[in-house]
Scaffold this motif. Structure first.
Motif, PDB file in Angstrom:
ATOM      1  N   THR A   1       0.747  -1.295  -0.209  1.00 22.84           N
ATOM      2  CA  THR A   1      -0.047  -0.041   0.134  1.00 22.84           C
ATOM      3  C   THR A   1       0.794   1.163   0.090  1.00 22.84           C
ATOM      4  O   THR A   1       0.752   2.272  -0.624  1.00 22.84           O
ATOM      5  CB  THR A   1      -1.177   0.070   1.292  1.00 22.84           C
ATOM      6  OG1 THR A   1      -1.299  -1.284   1.356  1.00 22.84           O
ATOM      7  CG2 THR A   1      -1.987   0.986   1.102  1.00 22.84           C
ATOM      8  N   ASN A   2       1.769   1.171   0.967  1.00 23.68           N
ATOM      9  CA  ASN A   2       2.556   2.357   0.895  1.00 23.68           C
ATOM     10  C   ASN A   2       3.535   2.782  -0.506  1.00 23.68           C
ATOM     11  O   ASN A   2       3.966   3.711  -0.840  1.00 23.68           O
ATOM     12  CB  ASN A   2       3.754   2.355   2.041  1.00 23.68           C
ATOM     13  CG  ASN A   2       3.087   2.377   3.257  1.00 23.68           C
ATOM     14  OD1 ASN A   2       2.111   2.925   3.586  1.00 23.68           O
ATOM     15  ND2 ASN A   2       3.718   2.272   4.383  1.00 23.68           N
ATOM     16  N   GLN A   3       3.799   1.429  -1.176  1.00 21.57           N
ATOM     17  CA  GLN A   3       4.613   1.472  -2.255  1.00 21.57           C
ATOM     18  C   GLN A   3       3.830   1.883  -3.528  1.00 21.57           C
ATOM     19  O   GLN A   3       4.202   1.361  -4.698  1.00 21.57           O
ATOM     20  CB  GLN A   3       5.645   0.415  -2.404  1.00 21.57           C
ATOM     21  CG  GLN A   3       6.505   0.418  -1.223  1.00 21.57           C
ATOM     22  CD  GLN A   3       7.645  -0.506  -1.423  1.00 21.57           C
ATOM     23  OE1 GLN A   3       7.668  -1.267  -2.491  1.00 21.57           O
ATOM     24  NE2 GLN A   3       8.683  -0.286  -0.738  1.00 21.57           N
ATOM     25  N   ARG A   4       2.344   1.995  -3.391  1.00 28.72           N
ATOM     26  CA  ARG A   4       1.526   2.222  -4.374  1.00 28.72           C
ATOM     27  C   ARG A   4       1.984   3.071  -5.604  1.00 28.72           C
ATOM     28  O   ARG A   4       1.889   2.522  -6.737  1.00 28.72           O
ATOM     29  CB  ARG A   4       0.235   2.863  -3.828  1.00 28.72           C
ATOM     30  CG  ARG A   4      -0.964   2.871  -4.609  1.00 28.72           C
ATOM     31  CD  ARG A   4      -2.079   3.486  -4.148  1.00 28.72           C
ATOM     32  NE  ARG A   4      -2.863   3.960  -5.385  1.00 28.72           N
ATOM     33  CZ  ARG A   4      -3.970   2.879  -5.550  1.00 28.72           C
ATOM     34  NH1 ARG A   4      -3.988   1.772  -4.879  1.00 28.72           N
ATOM     35  NH2 ARG A   4      -5.065   3.224  -6.451  1.00 28.72           N
ATOM     36  N   ILE A   5       2.619   4.058  -5.397  1.00 24.20           N
ATOM     37  CA  ILE A   5       3.175   5.024  -6.390  1.00 24.20           C
ATOM     38  C   ILE A   5       4.373   4.262  -7.101  1.00 24.20           C
ATOM     39  O   ILE A   5       4.410   4.287  -8.249  1.00 24.20           O
ATOM     40  CB  ILE A   5       3.747   6.558  -5.886  1.00 24.20           C
ATOM     41  CG1 ILE A   5       2.464   7.029  -4.988  1.00 24.20           C
ATOM     42  CG2 ILE A   5       4.409   7.384  -6.986  1.00 24.20           C
ATOM     43  CD1 ILE A   5       1.312   7.492  -5.955  1.00 24.20           C
ATOM     44  N   GLN A   6       5.202   3.798  -6.029  1.00 23.50           N
ATOM     45  CA  GLN A   6       6.376   3.224  -6.814  1.00 23.50           C
ATOM     46  C   GLN A   6       5.959   2.022  -7.535  1.00 23.50           C
ATOM     47  O   GLN A   6       6.716   1.885  -8.726  1.00 23.50           O
ATOM     48  CB  GLN A   6       7.235   2.312  -5.729  1.00 23.50           C
ATOM     49  CG  GLN A   6       7.735   3.364  -4.871  1.00 23.50           C
ATOM     50  CD  GLN A   6       9.084   2.641  -3.972  1.00 23.50           C
ATOM     51  OE1 GLN A   6       9.662   1.786  -4.135  1.00 23.50           O
ATOM     52  NE2 GLN A   6       8.856   3.200  -2.565  1.00 23.50           N
ATOM     53  N   ILE A   7       4.947   1.262  -7.217  1.00 23.03           N
ATOM     54  CA  ILE A   7       4.388   0.035  -8.312  1.00 23.03           C
ATOM     55  C   ILE A   7       3.915   0.913  -9.507  1.00 23.03           C
ATOM     56  O   ILE A   7       4.284   0.233 -10.692  1.00 23.03           O
ATOM     57  CB  ILE A   7       3.088  -0.740  -7.537  1.00 23.03           C
ATOM     58  CG1 ILE A   7       4.109  -1.423  -6.491  1.00 23.03           C
ATOM     59  CG2 ILE A   7       2.709  -1.770  -8.447  1.00 23.03           C
ATOM     60  CD1 ILE A   7       2.981  -2.061  -5.557  1.00 23.03           C
ATOM     61  N   GLY A   8       3.225   1.749  -9.332  1.00 20.56           N
ATOM     62  CA  GLY A   8       2.840   2.467 -10.667  1.00 20.56           C
ATOM     63  C   GLY A   8       3.779   2.964 -11.403  1.00 20.56           C
ATOM     64  O   GLY A   8       3.694   2.768 -12.695  1.00 20.56           O
ATOM     65  N   THR A   9       5.014   3.261 -10.943  1.00 19.75           N
ATOM     66  CA  THR A   9       6.116   3.826 -11.589  1.00 19.75           C
ATOM     67  C   THR A   9       6.697   2.873 -12.319  1.00 19.75           C
ATOM     68  O   THR A   9       7.032   2.825 -13.451  1.00 19.75           O
ATOM     69  CB  THR A   9       7.025   4.507 -10.626  1.00 19.75           C
ATOM     70  OG1 THR A   9       6.443   5.578  -9.984  1.00 19.75           O
ATOM     71  CG2 THR A   9       8.347   5.158 -11.345  1.00 19.75           C
ATOM     72  N   LEU A  10       6.982   1.440 -11.519  1.00 20.28           N
ATOM     73  CA  LEU A  10       7.524   0.481 -12.021  1.00 20.28           C
ATOM     74  C   LEU A  10       6.843   0.112 -13.531  1.00 20.28           C
ATOM     75  O   LEU A  10       7.046  -0.335 -14.505  1.00 20.28           O
ATOM     76  CB  LEU A  10       7.749  -0.629 -11.158  1.00 20.28           C
ATOM     77  CG  LEU A  10       8.655  -0.446 -10.127  1.00 20.28           C
ATOM     78  CD1 LEU A  10       8.519  -1.736  -9.292  1.00 20.28           C
ATOM     79  CD2 LEU A  10      10.046  -0.325 -10.743  1.00 20.28           C
TER      80      LEU A  10
END
Lengths: 756, 238
Positions: free
Chosen positions: A277-286
């Motif tokens: 959940t916290n890395q939502r944006i990171q996952i989106g970026t990847l």
């Protein structure tokens, strides 16, 4: 590169990942450790039984002829039969030890296991093969002489070898719960060593069956029913006692890893959900960069996989080589086996693989949800959940609650999973502590029950089978004693048969039977009393009819059950002397109880035991149990700290923004900590209230595997309840204190600036 | 200057609808336009006009409800998730308003991530050189200023050697001076390296520097203008 990200992510979430690793490790460590312990003993015992060609059936009677033995061994389903004479003797030592002698005809079935000296020789008229542990206690070695009294005859034999017996893995004399190797021993001799070979009568027939045949009917027919006891291997006292002990270890070894596994998965789930959940944006970026879903999923699933793998591997390696050696020293105090060595089992690897797979699956579940969204959605901050006012919030009662209660009720109802996990965590912790403490209580209670409530004598004089009535009267008078008759009976009811013990007293004051509430009671005059455990096993209750007979007697006596009573160590029947005699049987005292300390030797008395010695022996017996108790408490501590700290951390991180807002609005740190503490205490209360019965249930499960002989009085003393309460809530508060620093340091600006 | 390069992107009647509760919201409504290879394009519009949705559709980050999006002769509307991921890997370099660097990877490692997805990326150090941050290679994002982080993010996008750079408010979180440096860099990618650069912004002044300006409002394309004499970013009056 993503692996580097993983390692650094793990570094950032050390506490969670260390606890996942620790829990996975503990689950496998305990499973393989305890599993290796009992499997090793199982294997050792099985080898021991097969190497000594242990009998499958013991037949006791008034004497078996050679023709009868031959007739039995001719039965199809029986592969061999051999006669033996068992007699009690008294060793010629200061402490008048009981010595169980086995006079052997052939030595093919139930052979002695040679540890030292020469092999058993069935032609040797002067040799004796002595119990190694008895020999050690009396510092005897091969070629020493040993003297003993057998039916009034003084004999001396030469020790040829020191042996173990597969029938005496658990060896204990008649009266003591725990083996005392100086007071009791066994020995093997050739039938040729019997003082009057021509008068030798074999009272025991050892039978080996082919395959899994149960030829009781055929044997009975071959002998015309001329035997009194038919004992199968699984009911043999030593064998069943040891099997029950292992069964109990197996239970422990199976139940606790499940608890740890659940905690591992719980922690895994929360941690991974939070990270993802916290890395939502990171996952989106990847995703935006062009990583495929599979690659991202693999990356996150690897967190769970590697941690569980590492923990499980470490547990698998260290468990079987360390834990067993914690149990063996105390266990070898009352069990005798040629080998004490842990064993490995394929299930160790299978369970480890299952644990790793489950952890991996849980991380997969936690991450999979987020990957279903389109990359564009993933890059947008998650829309906050829409909450509705619950029913409670519409009541007048809600208005009366303070801010603290309102805030916490809302928070709990909006984070149901987290709340549930907190409750489960506290529940598990409480259950383990309560289980440990109630077992502790049970063992203490049992000791008081046995040695203070029931047995009030100072000395118990076990009488020789050949004692004359005059001698009995003399002994009674000398020690101002009371006579009791104890023995073994077979009980038949509802188509079931059970061996049990028998107690006949003449309303003795030095031994007081106890009712189902463990209070002293009188035996009813018009019927037999039966112990609760035996009654339950046979499915009978007061008013029912049972059939029984004393071992050695032929035919059955019918009796009505007048009362149920309880006894910690002897399960079976009890009745008054008057009732016993009214059934047409003769009261032959087997022991004299005395309130005095008896040291002098008297004619007709085999041995004297004191309550104090027995109580000390009980402490030795329970040592392994106490190790379990300490292990449980240690496990409970680790468990609760890990669960409560993780959940605290989780809620704290999730609430950081709200907390910062409240702080900006002017709420002091202490008040914020109060908010968190209130929630912790609520969850702890619910978990505790559920955990107490849960722990007692766990104790019930564990003690129900302690075998037919023991009746554990399960209870939780107020003091123990208080300790578990203090333990659970103390940890709750302690964990809260750990957060006080975090709250003080909470940077309002940073917490509010971050994109949620 | 008349751009004679071939047409690389063509939107034909593209619509993207969202179901918001009971009613349907058209974030992009019947959009038709085209972009040539190497163009420096600015998509202009107020908040909520549908700019980001347009960019997401082009970047293969979202699905069109209807219409056709041709990129380099291929319709990307019908592609599966994995094919779209491959399309993004090969053709698209994203630059976000909030940089979106992976916080646990250093500047250099963030760029080196591209090695995992494309076969022949530009060397990570070279890409970092391109944005003038060679000596910040081993710093973590949190140790860099906003402008520096955005330059790393550009280097990361460029390192894949994509057909186009898609930039969503790339200067939105930066002050004007730093923003100018970032925009100059993006313009250089178009002018110098021949990349198609598409920037979404609400800042109308940027239009002066663009080859082509697409104005969008309430999901509809209002106007597509070709700028005969685009200014250099440094000449634009902020």
């Amino acid at each position: 590169m993503l692996n580097r990200k993983m390692l650094r992510d793990m570094g950032r979430h050390k506490t969670q990942f260390i606890s996942i690793f620790l829990m996975a490790f503990l689950a496998i460590f305990i499973y393989t450790g305890v599993g290796g312990e009992w499997r090793g003993l199982q294997k050792s015992a099985d080898n021991f039984y097969s190497e000594t060609n242990l009998a499958d059936i013991w037949l006791y009677g008034n004497g078996f002829t050679e023709e009868q033995a031959q007739a039995v061994s001719d039965i199809s389903g029986v592969s061999a039969a051999e006669r033996r004479l068992e007699l009690s003797a008294v060793g010629d030592f200061e402490n008048t030890p009981a010595l169980k002698l086995h006079f052997i005809e052939n030595g093919e079935i139930a052979k002695p296991y040679l540890v030292e000296g020469a092999a058993f020789d069935k032609e040797d008229p002067d040799g004796i093969w002595l119990d190694k542990r008895f020999a050690d206690a009396h510092e005897l070695t091969p070629s020493d002489k040993i003297g003993f009294t057998l039916n009034g005859m003084k004999l001396t034999k030469t020790v040829r070898g020191l042996v173990y017996s597969s029938e005496q893995v658990f060896e204990s004399g008649n009266d003591t719960l725990t083996p005392n190797f100086a007071d009791y021993g066994y020995a093997y001799l050739s039938a040729k060593a019997f003082p009057m070979p021509e008068t030798l009568i074999y009272g025991t027939l050892l039978i080996k069956t082919a395959d899994a045949a149960e030829p009781e009917d055929k044997i009975s027919a071959a002998l015309n029913g001329k035997y009194s006891v038919y004992l199968e291997q699984e009911n043999h006292p030593s064998i069943s006692m040891f099997a029950n002990e292992l069964q109990q270890h197996k239970m422990m070894g199976d139940i606790f890893p499940v608890v740890f596994l659940l905690i591992t998965l719980l922690t895994m789930m929360t941690t991974m959900t939070r990270i993802v959940t916290n890395q939502r944006i990171q996952i989106g970026t990847l995703k935006a960069m062009g990583f495929k879903k599979g690659a991202i999923l693999r990356h996150y699933v690897a967190y769970g996989f590697f941690l569980a793998l590492l923990g499980a591997a470490l547990g698998l390696i260290t468990g079987p080589i360390s834990l067993p050696y914690l149990f063996y020293p105390s266990m070898s105090g009352f069990y005798t086996l040629p080998k004490w060595q842990p064993a490995y089992d394929v299930s160790f690897v299978l369970v480890s693989i299952a644990l790793v797979s489950l952890c991996t699956a849980v991380s997969w579940l936690a991450c999979g949800r987020l990957l279903r969204d389109t990359p564009a959605d993933t890059l947008r901050p998650k829309a906050p959940k829409i909450f509705r006012h619950g029913l409670l919030e519409r009541t007048k009662f809600w208005q009366k609650l303070g801010f603290n209660a309102q805030w916490n009720l809302r928070d709990a109802s909006r984070n149901r999973v987290r709340s549930l996990m907190a409750v489960i965590g506290v529940f598990g912790c409480t259950a383990l502590v309560v289980c440990a403490l109630s077992m502790n209580n049970a063992m203490g209670d049992l000791k008081v029950w046995q040695y203070e409530t029931i047995n009030r004598y100072e000395s118990k004089l076990t009488l020789n089978e050949a004692i004359t009535p005059e001698q009995t009267d003399n002994v009674m008078a000398a020690v101002h004693g009371e006579a009791i008759m104890a023995g073994e009976v077979e009980i038949r009811a509802n188509g079931d048969k059970k061996s049990a013990s028998l107690l006949v007293t003449d309303n003795a004051t030095l031994i007081r039977p106890t009712d189902i509430h463990l209070q002293p009671t009188e035996l009813p005059a018009d019927g037999v009393s039966i112990t609760r455990k035996t009654a339950n096993a046979l499915g009978v209750e007061p008013g029912d009819e049972i059939e029984w007979h004393i071992y050695g007697a032929e035919g059955w006596t019918q009796s009505k059950i007048a009362a149920i009573y309880r006894d910690p160590v002897n399960q079976g029947l009890a009745m008054t002397q008057a009732h016993f005699e009214s059934l047409g049987m003769v009261f032959c005292p087997t022991a004299i109880l005395s309130a005095e300390k008896v040291t002098e030797k008297m004619d007709g008395v085999d041995s004297v035991t004191s309550t104090a010695d027995s109580a000390a022996g009980w402490d030795d017996l329970t040592e392994a149990m106490y190790i379990m108790v300490y292990l449980l408490i240690a496990a409970a501590s680790v468990l609760s700290i890990v669960v409560l700290y993780n959940l605290g951390l989780l809620s704290f991180t999730e609430m950081a923004r709200e907390m910062a807002t409240l702080k900006v609005m002017g709420l002091k740190s202490g008040k914020l900590r109060g908010l968190l503490l209130t929630q912790n205490l609520w969850f702890s209360t619910v978990g505790f209230v559920l955990g107490v019965p849960g722990g007692l249930w766990l104790t019930h499960i564990i003690t129900s595997f302690s075998g037919d002989e023991f009746d554990f009085p399960i209870s939780l003393h107020p003091a123990a309840l208080l300790i578990s309460f203090a333990f659970t809530f103390g940890l709750s508060v302690l964990v809260n204190l750990l957060f006080s620093r975090k709250i003080r340091r909470l940077n309002m600006v940073e917490a509010l600036k971050e994109i949620a | 200057m008349v751009n004679t390069a071939k047409e690389i992107i063509r939107f034909t009647h593209v619509t993207r609808e969202y179901n918001v509760g009971a009613h349907v919201l058209k974030a992009v409504d019947d959009a038709t336009f085209s972009i040539r290879d190497g163009e420096f394009v600015v998509i202009l519009g107020p908040s909520g006009a549908g700019k980001t949705t347009l960019l997401n559709l082009l970047g293969g980050m979202d699905y069109a409800t209807s219409g056709e999006i041709m990129v380099d002769g291929k319709n990307i509307v019908a592609l599966s998730d994995d094919r779209l991921a491959e399309y993004r890997a090969a053709h698209v370099g994203f630059v976000f308003q909030f940089y979106n660097l992976i916080p646990t990877l250093t500047a250099l490692e963030n760029i080196a991530l591209t090695k995992k997805i494309v076969e022949n990326p530009i060397d990570a150090r070279e890409a970092l050189n391109l944005v003038g941050l060679a000596d910040h290679a081993n710093q973590f994002p949190a140790q860099l200023s906003g402008g520096e982080q955005q330059r790393v993010s550009i280097a990361r996008a460029v390192a894949k050697n994509p057909t186009m750079l898609l930039c969503d408010e790339p200067t939105g979180a930066l002050d004007s001076e730093t923003g100018t440096v970032v925009l100059e860099m993006l313009q250089a990618m178009s002018r110098g390296r021949g990349k198609t650069v598409i920037i979404v912004t609400h800042n109308a002044i940027l239009a002066e520097a663009a080859d082509k300006v697409i104005r969008i409002k309430n999901g509809k394309i209002r106007e597509v203008t070709q700028n005969p004499a685009p200014k250099a970013v440094s000449e634009v009056n902020w």
